[in-house]
Structures are given as structure tokens and as C-alpha cells.
Motif scaffolding. Sequence first.
Motif, PDB file in Angstrom:
ATOM      1  N   ARG A  66      -5.233   7.994   2.880  1.00  0.00           N
ATOM      2  CA  ARG A  66      -6.661   7.880   2.552  1.00  0.00           C
ATOM      3  C   ARG A  66      -7.370   6.953   3.532  1.00  0.00           C
ATOM      4  O   ARG A  66      -8.480   7.243   3.991  1.00  0.00           O
ATOM      5  N   LEU A  67      -6.732   5.828   3.836  1.00  0.00           N
ATOM      6  CA  LEU A  67      -7.329   4.875   4.769  1.00  0.00           C
ATOM      7  C   LEU A  67      -7.453   5.493   6.160  1.00  0.00           C
ATOM      8  O   LEU A  67      -8.468   5.320   6.836  1.00  0.00           O
ATOM      9  N   ILE A 102      -7.266  -2.411  -3.141  1.00  0.00           N
ATOM     10  CA  ILE A 102      -5.993  -2.093  -2.485  1.00  0.00           C
ATOM     11  C   ILE A 102      -5.566  -3.183  -1.507  1.00  0.00           C
ATOM     12  O   ILE A 102      -4.493  -3.773  -1.647  1.00  0.00           O
ATOM     13  N   LEU A 103      -6.386  -3.449  -0.483  1.00  0.00           N
ATOM     14  CA  LEU A 103      -5.991  -4.436   0.524  1.00  0.00           C
ATOM     15  C   LEU A 103      -5.918  -5.839  -0.074  1.00  0.00           C
ATOM     16  O   LEU A 103      -4.988  -6.597   0.223  1.00  0.00           O
ATOM     17  N   GLU A 147     -13.225   0.217  -2.500  1.00  0.00           N
ATOM     18  CA  GLU A 147     -11.921   0.213  -3.167  1.00  0.00           C
ATOM     19  C   GLU A 147     -10.842  -0.399  -2.279  1.00  0.00           C
ATOM     20  O   GLU A 147     -10.032  -1.198  -2.751  1.00  0.00           O
ATOM     21  N   PHE A 148     -10.830  -0.032  -1.007  1.00  0.00           N
ATOM     22  CA  PHE A 148      -9.824  -0.607  -0.111  1.00  0.00           C
ATOM     23  C   PHE A 148     -10.020  -2.104   0.057  1.00  0.00           C
ATOM     24  O   PHE A 148      -9.054  -2.870   0.044  1.00  0.00           O
ATOM     25  N   THR A 149     -11.264  -2.548   0.203  1.00  0.00           N
ATOM     26  CA  THR A 149     -11.533  -3.970   0.428  1.00  0.00           C
ATOM     27  C   THR A 149     -11.171  -4.821  -0.785  1.00  0.00           C
ATOM     28  O   THR A 149     -10.472  -5.827  -0.660  1.00  0.00           O
ATOM     29  N   GLU A 191      -2.251   5.939  -0.145  1.00  0.00           N
ATOM     30  CA  GLU A 191      -3.356   5.051   0.211  1.00  0.00           C
ATOM     31  C   GLU A 191      -3.470   4.916   1.729  1.00  0.00           C
ATOM     32  O   GLU A 191      -4.584   4.866   2.264  1.00  0.00           O
ATOM     33  N   GLN A 192      -2.352   4.872   2.420  1.00  0.00           N
ATOM     34  CA  GLN A 192      -2.385   4.814   3.881  1.00  0.00           C
ATOM     35  C   GLN A 192      -3.054   6.062   4.457  1.00  0.00           C
ATOM     36  O   GLN A 192      -3.852   5.972   5.392  1.00  0.00           O
ATOM     37  N   GLU A 222     -14.893   4.418  -0.875  1.00  0.00           N
ATOM     38  CA  GLU A 222     -13.558   4.181  -0.335  1.00  0.00           C
ATOM     39  C   GLU A 222     -13.469   2.788   0.297  1.00  0.00           C
ATOM     40  O   GLU A 222     -12.483   2.079   0.113  1.00  0.00           O
ATOM     41  N   ASP A 274      -2.746  -6.488  -1.861  1.00  0.00           N
ATOM     42  CA  ASP A 274      -1.570  -6.559  -0.984  1.00  0.00           C
ATOM     43  C   ASP A 274      -1.438  -7.910  -0.295  1.00  0.00           C
ATOM     44  O   ASP A 274      -0.379  -8.223   0.252  1.00  0.00           O
ATOM     45  N   MET A 323       0.848  -1.164   0.000  1.00  0.00           N
ATOM     46  CA  MET A 323       0.000   0.000   0.000  1.00  0.00           C
ATOM     47  C   MET A 323       0.899   1.235   0.000  1.00  0.00           C
ATOM     48  O   MET A 323       1.852   1.307   0.756  1.00  0.00           O
TER      49      MET A 323
END
Length: 70
Positions: free
Chosen positions: A8-9, A50-51, A45-47, A5-6, A42, A54, A1
Motif C-alpha cells: 500500500r505504501l 502504521i509508521l 493512516e501511515f503517519t 502495508e508495504q 492513506e 512501528d 509493517m
Amino acid sequence: MTQEEQIRLYHLMEKLNWFFHQEMHYLNREIAERTARECYPEIREFTYDILWNDLPQAVQEQLINEEETL
């Protein structure tokens, strides 16, 4: 990440913490709807992007298997 992105999270988690910290926030329909509209894109997108990307392949497979047993 990435660091962007960090950040944003972190901001997303701040918003969610604010929302859930006071019961009056999630019992207020207007606040709940506004928070959902602001945060859901958000969260999604993270779920799922992005995550997920990773995670190591083995962990992705484990999570897929867990979802299939639900």
C-alpha cells in the motif's frame, strides 16, 4: 509493517511521485484536488497509525518533544 502495508505504501508513493514529478499536475486544480482526496487518507493512516506504531517508544517520545518545540 506487514507486507500488505508495504505494498500500500509503495502504491501511495507511486501516486505521489507521479503527482510531483510534473509541475503541470500540481498546478492543475482538478488533478491536485483528486490526488489530495485519494492520497490523504492513506498518508494520515501511515503517519499516525502504521509508521507511528512501528517506532520504538524512545523515538516516539523524541518526535513528540520535537513537535512541542516547533
